[in-house]
Motif scaffolding. Structure first.
Motif, PDB file in Angstrom:
ATOM      1  N   TRP A  20      44.820  28.076  21.649  1.00  0.00           N
ATOM      2  CA  TRP A  20      44.980  27.284  20.429  1.00  0.00           C
ATOM      3  C   TRP A  20      43.633  27.223  19.708  1.00  0.00           C
ATOM      4  CZ3 TRP A  20      44.962  21.316  20.249  1.00  0.00           C
ATOM      5  CH2 TRP A  20      45.413  20.866  19.007  1.00  0.00           C
ATOM      6  N   PRO A  21      43.440  28.045  18.653  1.00  0.00           N
ATOM      7  CA  PRO A  21      42.147  28.073  17.966  1.00  0.00           C
ATOM      8  C   PRO A  21      41.760  26.727  17.340  1.00  0.00           C
ATOM      9  CG  PRO A  21      43.503  29.931  17.278  1.00  0.00           C
ATOM     10  CD  PRO A  21      44.369  29.026  18.087  1.00  0.00           C
ATOM     11  N   ASP A  22      42.735  25.941  16.899  1.00  0.00           N
ATOM     12  CA  ASP A  22      42.429  24.662  16.246  1.00  0.00           C
ATOM     13  C   ASP A  22      41.859  23.637  17.215  1.00  0.00           C
ATOM     14  OD1 ASP A  22      43.456  25.869  13.993  1.00  0.00           O
ATOM     15  OD2 ASP A  22      45.338  24.746  14.003  1.00  0.00           O
ATOM     16  N   GLY A  23      42.079  23.840  18.517  1.00  0.00           N
ATOM     17  CA  GLY A  23      41.615  22.858  19.488  1.00  0.00           C
ATOM     18  C   GLY A  23      40.806  23.436  20.627  1.00  0.00           C
ATOM     19  N   ALA A  24      40.504  24.742  20.580  1.00  0.00           N
ATOM     20  CA  ALA A  24      39.784  25.424  21.661  1.00  0.00           C
ATOM     21  C   ALA A  24      40.409  25.084  23.011  1.00  0.00           C
ATOM     22  CB  ALA A  24      38.292  25.080  21.643  1.00  0.00           C
ATOM     23  N   ALA A  25      41.717  25.368  23.110  1.00  0.00           N
ATOM     24  CA  ALA A  25      42.465  25.021  24.315  1.00  0.00           C
ATOM     25  C   ALA A  25      43.443  26.137  24.670  1.00  0.00           C
ATOM     26  CB  ALA A  25      43.230  23.721  24.098  1.00  0.00           C
ATOM     27  N   ILE A  26      43.780  26.182  25.956  1.00  0.00           N
ATOM     28  CA  ILE A  26      44.858  27.050  26.420  1.00  0.00           C
ATOM     29  C   ILE A  26      46.126  26.212  26.430  1.00  0.00           C
ATOM     30  CG2 ILE A  26      45.819  28.250  28.433  1.00  0.00           C
ATOM     31  CD1 ILE A  26      42.968  29.208  29.054  1.00  0.00           C
ATOM     32  N   ALA A  27      47.196  26.772  25.881  1.00  0.00           N
ATOM     33  CA  ALA A  27      48.491  26.082  25.821  1.00  0.00           C
ATOM     34  C   ALA A  27      49.534  26.919  26.555  1.00  0.00           C
ATOM     35  CB  ALA A  27      48.912  25.884  24.360  1.00  0.00           C
ATOM     36  N   ILE A  28      50.257  26.250  27.448  1.00  0.00           N
ATOM     37  CA  ILE A  28      51.335  26.912  28.175  1.00  0.00           C
ATOM     38  C   ILE A  28      52.607  26.110  27.926  1.00  0.00           C
ATOM     39  CG2 ILE A  28      52.152  27.834  30.367  1.00  0.00           C
ATOM     40  CD1 ILE A  28      49.247  27.596  31.399  1.00  0.00           C
ATOM     41  N   GLY A  29      53.420  26.604  27.013  1.00  0.00           N
ATOM     42  CA  GLY A  29      54.689  25.950  26.712  1.00  0.00           C
ATOM     43  C   GLY A  29      55.776  26.463  27.630  1.00  0.00           C
ATOM     44  N   PHE A  30      56.609  25.547  28.132  1.00  0.00           N
ATOM     45  CA  PHE A  30      57.689  25.970  29.026  1.00  0.00           C
ATOM     46  C   PHE A  30      59.032  25.390  28.602  1.00  0.00           C
ATOM     47  CE2 PHE A  30      55.381  22.394  30.781  1.00  0.00           C
ATOM     48  CZ  PHE A  30      56.373  21.480  31.113  1.00  0.00           C
ATOM     49  N   GLY A  31      59.075  24.830  27.399  1.00  0.00           N
ATOM     50  CA  GLY A  31      60.307  24.247  26.870  1.00  0.00           C
ATOM     51  C   GLY A  31      60.026  23.595  25.521  1.00  0.00           C
ATOM     52  N   ARG A  32      60.774  22.552  25.242  1.00  0.00           N
ATOM     53  CA  ARG A  32      60.657  21.882  23.937  1.00  0.00           C
ATOM     54  C   ARG A  32      59.403  21.005  23.839  1.00  0.00           C
ATOM     55  NH1 ARG A  32      64.258  20.992  20.470  1.00  0.00           N
ATOM     56  NH2 ARG A  32      63.889  18.763  20.384  1.00  0.00           N
ATOM     57  N   THR A  33      58.834  20.978  22.639  1.00  0.00           N
ATOM     58  CA  THR A  33      57.739  20.058  22.322  1.00  0.00           C
ATOM     59  C   THR A  33      58.266  19.079  21.276  1.00  0.00           C
ATOM     60  OG1 THR A  33      56.864  21.374  20.481  1.00  0.00           O
ATOM     61  CG2 THR A  33      56.037  21.909  22.714  1.00  0.00           C
ATOM     62  N   PRO A  34      57.500  18.035  20.948  1.00  0.00           N
ATOM     63  CA  PRO A  34      57.998  17.067  19.959  1.00  0.00           C
ATOM     64  C   PRO A  34      58.345  17.648  18.588  1.00  0.00           C
ATOM     65  CG  PRO A  34      56.225  16.100  21.230  1.00  0.00           C
ATOM     66  CD  PRO A  34      56.290  17.553  21.616  1.00  0.00           C
ATOM     67  N   ILE A  35      57.832  18.842  18.248  1.00  0.00           N
ATOM     68  CA  ILE A  35      58.153  19.424  16.936  1.00  0.00           C
ATOM     69  C   ILE A  35      59.082  20.634  17.028  1.00  0.00           C
ATOM     70  CG2 ILE A  35      56.081  18.526  15.804  1.00  0.00           C
ATOM     71  CD1 ILE A  35      54.862  21.376  16.072  1.00  0.00           C
ATOM     72  N   SER A  36      59.637  20.887  18.210  1.00  0.00           N
ATOM     73  CA  SER A  36      60.570  22.006  18.359  1.00  0.00           C
ATOM     74  C   SER A  36      61.822  21.784  17.521  1.00  0.00           C
ATOM     75  CB  SER A  36      60.983  22.160  19.833  1.00  0.00           C
ATOM     76  OG  SER A  36      59.908  22.612  20.610  1.00  0.00           O
ATOM     77  N   LYS A  37      62.386  22.885  17.050  1.00  0.00           N
ATOM     78  CA  LYS A  37      63.668  22.864  16.346  1.00  0.00           C
ATOM     79  C   LYS A  37      64.660  23.558  17.267  1.00  0.00           C
ATOM     80  CE  LYS A  37      61.371  22.985  11.925  1.00  0.00           C
ATOM     81  NZ  LYS A  37      60.650  23.894  11.055  1.00  0.00           N
ATOM     82  N   GLY A  38      65.703  22.855  17.668  1.00  0.00           N
ATOM     83  CA  GLY A  38      66.646  23.434  18.620  1.00  0.00           C
ATOM     84  C   GLY A  38      65.978  23.587  19.978  1.00  0.00           C
TER      85      GLY A  38
END
Length: 131
Positions: free
Chosen positions: A69-87
C-alpha cells in the motif's frame, strides 16, 4: 521466483514474489518485524519500504494476492470483505501494488488479531528434486 514467509507466531504463510519493482524493494528490506492491524477481512502492517504506485496498481484484489500500500507504506493481505467492499469483492483502502502470491490459504489469517507481531523473511526456494 523468490519466496518470502510471513510468521504470525501461531501461523505462517509463504508467498512467491512476482517480478516487480515493489517485490524487489520489499525483498531488499527483509527481514522486517511489525505489528499487525486489521480492517475487516484484511491484515496489514507497516514496513520500511518506499515504493511508488505502479501503473497496474488496483484496489480490488483476489484473495491470495499480497499487496503493498503506497499511501501507507504497508503490506496488505486481504482475504475477504473489507468495510468498503461491494458485494463479495476484496477491496483495499486505495490502489496497491500486487507484488506476491500466497502459497497457502489466506483465509487462515482470520485468526490473526490486531497487535500480533509479524516477521517477514526470505526463504529458500524449493528446487526440483534431482532424478
Amino acid at each position: 521466483m523468490a519466496r518470502i514467509r510471513f510468521d504470525f507466531g501461531t501461523l505462517t504463510l509463504d508467498a512467491e514474489l512476482i517480478d516487480t519493482p515493489t517485490a524487489r524493494a520489499v525483498a531488499a528490506a527483509l527481514p522486517v518485524t511489525s505489528s499487525v492491524l486489521t480492517w475487516g477481512e484484511e491484515v496489514y502492517f507497516d514496513v520500511p519500504v518506499k515504493a511508488a504506485r505502479e501503473q497496474d496498481a488496483r484496489a480490488v484484489i483476489t484473495p491470495g494476492e499480497i499487496a503493498y500500500w503506497p499511501d501507507g507504506a504497508a503490506i496488505a493481505i486481504g482475504f475477504g470483505r473489507t468495510p468498503i467492499s461491494k458485494g463479495d469483492e476484496t477491496r483495499l483502502a486505495s490502489p496497491c501494488n500486487v507484488f506476491a502470491r500466497a502459497l497457502g490459504d489466506v483465509k487462515a489469517l482470520a485468526q490473526v488479531r490486531a497487535g500480533t507481531k509479524v516477521t517477514v523473511r526470505s526463504v529458500p526456494s524449493v528446487s526440483p528434486a534431482e532424478p
